[in-house]
Design a protein around this motif. Sequence first.
Motif, PDB file in Angstrom:
ATOM      1  N   VAL A 198       0.844  -1.200   0.000  1.00  0.00           N
ATOM      2  CA  VAL A 198       0.000   0.000   0.000  1.00  0.00           C
ATOM      3  C   VAL A 198       0.878   1.249   0.000  1.00  0.00           C
ATOM      4  CG1 VAL A 198      -1.678   1.324   1.350  1.00  0.00           C
ATOM      5  CG2 VAL A 198      -1.969  -1.139   1.075  1.00  0.00           C
ATOM      6  N   VAL A 199       1.902   1.255   0.830  1.00  0.00           N
ATOM      7  CA  VAL A 199       2.815   2.403   0.881  1.00  0.00           C
ATOM      8  C   VAL A 199       3.506   2.591  -0.468  1.00  0.00           C
ATOM      9  CG1 VAL A 199       4.932   3.299   1.935  1.00  0.00           C
ATOM     10  CG2 VAL A 199       3.146   2.295   3.364  1.00  0.00           C
ATOM     11  N   ALA A 200       3.977   1.498  -1.070  1.00  0.00           N
ATOM     12  CA  ALA A 200       4.627   1.598  -2.385  1.00  0.00           C
ATOM     13  C   ALA A 200       3.649   2.120  -3.426  1.00  0.00           C
ATOM     14  CB  ALA A 200       5.176   0.235  -2.802  1.00  0.00           C
ATOM     15  N   GLY A 201       2.404   1.672  -3.374  1.00  0.00           N
ATOM     16  CA  GLY A 201       1.395   2.159  -4.316  1.00  0.00           C
ATOM     17  C   GLY A 201       1.109   3.642  -4.147  1.00  0.00           C
ATOM     18  N   VAL A 202       1.026   4.082  -2.911  1.00  0.00           N
ATOM     19  CA  VAL A 202       0.786   5.507  -2.644  1.00  0.00           C
ATOM     20  C   VAL A 202       1.959   6.353  -3.135  1.00  0.00           C
ATOM     21  CG1 VAL A 202       0.570   7.216  -0.790  1.00  0.00           C
ATOM     22  CG2 VAL A 202      -0.809   5.136  -0.743  1.00  0.00           C
ATOM     23  N   VAL A 203       3.173   5.905  -2.852  1.00  0.00           N
ATOM     24  CA  VAL A 203       4.359   6.638  -3.313  1.00  0.00           C
ATOM     25  C   VAL A 203       4.412   6.666  -4.839  1.00  0.00           C
ATOM     26  CG1 VAL A 203       6.887   6.609  -3.367  1.00  0.00           C
ATOM     27  CG2 VAL A 203       5.684   6.266  -1.204  1.00  0.00           C
ATOM     28  N   ALA A 204       4.184   5.511  -5.481  1.00  0.00           N
ATOM     29  CA  ALA A 204       4.208   5.453  -6.947  1.00  0.00           C
ATOM     30  C   ALA A 204       3.126   6.341  -7.552  1.00  0.00           C
ATOM     31  CB  ALA A 204       4.037   4.010  -7.420  1.00  0.00           C
ATOM     32  N   ALA A 205       1.929   6.303  -6.980  1.00  0.00           N
ATOM     33  CA  ALA A 205       0.841   7.148  -7.490  1.00  0.00           C
ATOM     34  C   ALA A 205       1.180   8.625  -7.313  1.00  0.00           C
ATOM     35  CB  ALA A 205      -0.467   6.815  -6.781  1.00  0.00           C
ATOM     36  N   GLY A 206       1.749   8.981  -6.175  1.00  0.00           N
ATOM     37  CA  GLY A 206       2.129  10.370  -5.941  1.00  0.00           C
ATOM     38  C   GLY A 206       3.170  10.851  -6.934  1.00  0.00           C
ATOM     39  N   ILE A 207       4.184  10.025  -7.170  1.00  0.00           N
ATOM     40  CA  ILE A 207       5.230  10.397  -8.140  1.00  0.00           C
ATOM     41  C   ILE A 207       4.637  10.497  -9.540  1.00  0.00           C
ATOM     42  CG2 ILE A 207       7.323   9.541  -9.273  1.00  0.00           C
ATOM     43  CD1 ILE A 207       8.144   8.415  -6.509  1.00  0.00           C
ATOM     44  N   PHE A 208       3.778   9.533  -9.904  1.00  0.00           N
ATOM     45  CA  PHE A 208       3.169   9.541 -11.228  1.00  0.00           C
ATOM     46  C   PHE A 208       2.303  10.774 -11.442  1.00  0.00           C
ATOM     47  CE2 PHE A 208      -0.324   8.504 -14.089  1.00  0.00           C
ATOM     48  CZ  PHE A 208       0.401   8.178 -15.233  1.00  0.00           C
ATOM     49  N   VAL A 209       1.444  11.072 -10.483  1.00  0.00           N
ATOM     50  CA  VAL A 209       0.546  12.232 -10.612  1.00  0.00           C
ATOM     51  C   VAL A 209       1.348  13.529 -10.618  1.00  0.00           C
ATOM     52  CG1 VAL A 209      -1.312  13.518  -9.497  1.00  0.00           C
ATOM     53  CG2 VAL A 209      -1.459  11.039  -9.692  1.00  0.00           C
ATOM     54  N   ALA A 210       2.385  13.620  -9.792  1.00  0.00           N
ATOM     55  CA  ALA A 210       3.226  14.823  -9.795  1.00  0.00           C
ATOM     56  C   ALA A 210       3.930  14.981 -11.141  1.00  0.00           C
ATOM     57  CB  ALA A 210       4.251  14.754  -8.666  1.00  0.00           C
TER      58      ALA A 210
END
Length: 130
Positions: free
Chosen positions: A106-118
């Motif tokens: 979940v943490v990896a998904g949140v970090v990946a989504a944050g980087i992707f959206v940014a």
Amino acid sequence: MTAPTDRRRPRSVYGVGDEPEVQASLANERTALSWIRTGLTLIAGGVALATLSGFGDLPLVVLVIAGLAALGGGALGVWAIVAWARTERALRLREPIPDPSVLPWVVAGVVAAGIFVAGFAAFEAIELAR
């Protein structure tokens, strides 16, 4: 007089060991319900994004994010029940509590989504500035 048999399901959980402390069992249930709420929130976010993309000329990436959010929400729901059963069995058998195996994902998904959206937002900002 014979004691009534335990009819609770799943038997793979309630058919082993002894009754755990009520507080521990209820805390385990509340944790599972929290993960299910989180999964439902992800699904609702996916539905909202998919609906929003239907109203405007939003890029395909929004639909991809919506689909991933919905899939992630469903996966969290499945994981919640699996984790609840694992923990409840451990409580009943007086074994150590299993580790929260999905938390790093979940943490990896949140970090990946944050980087992707940014990154996507930065790309869009650069395109608008041209």
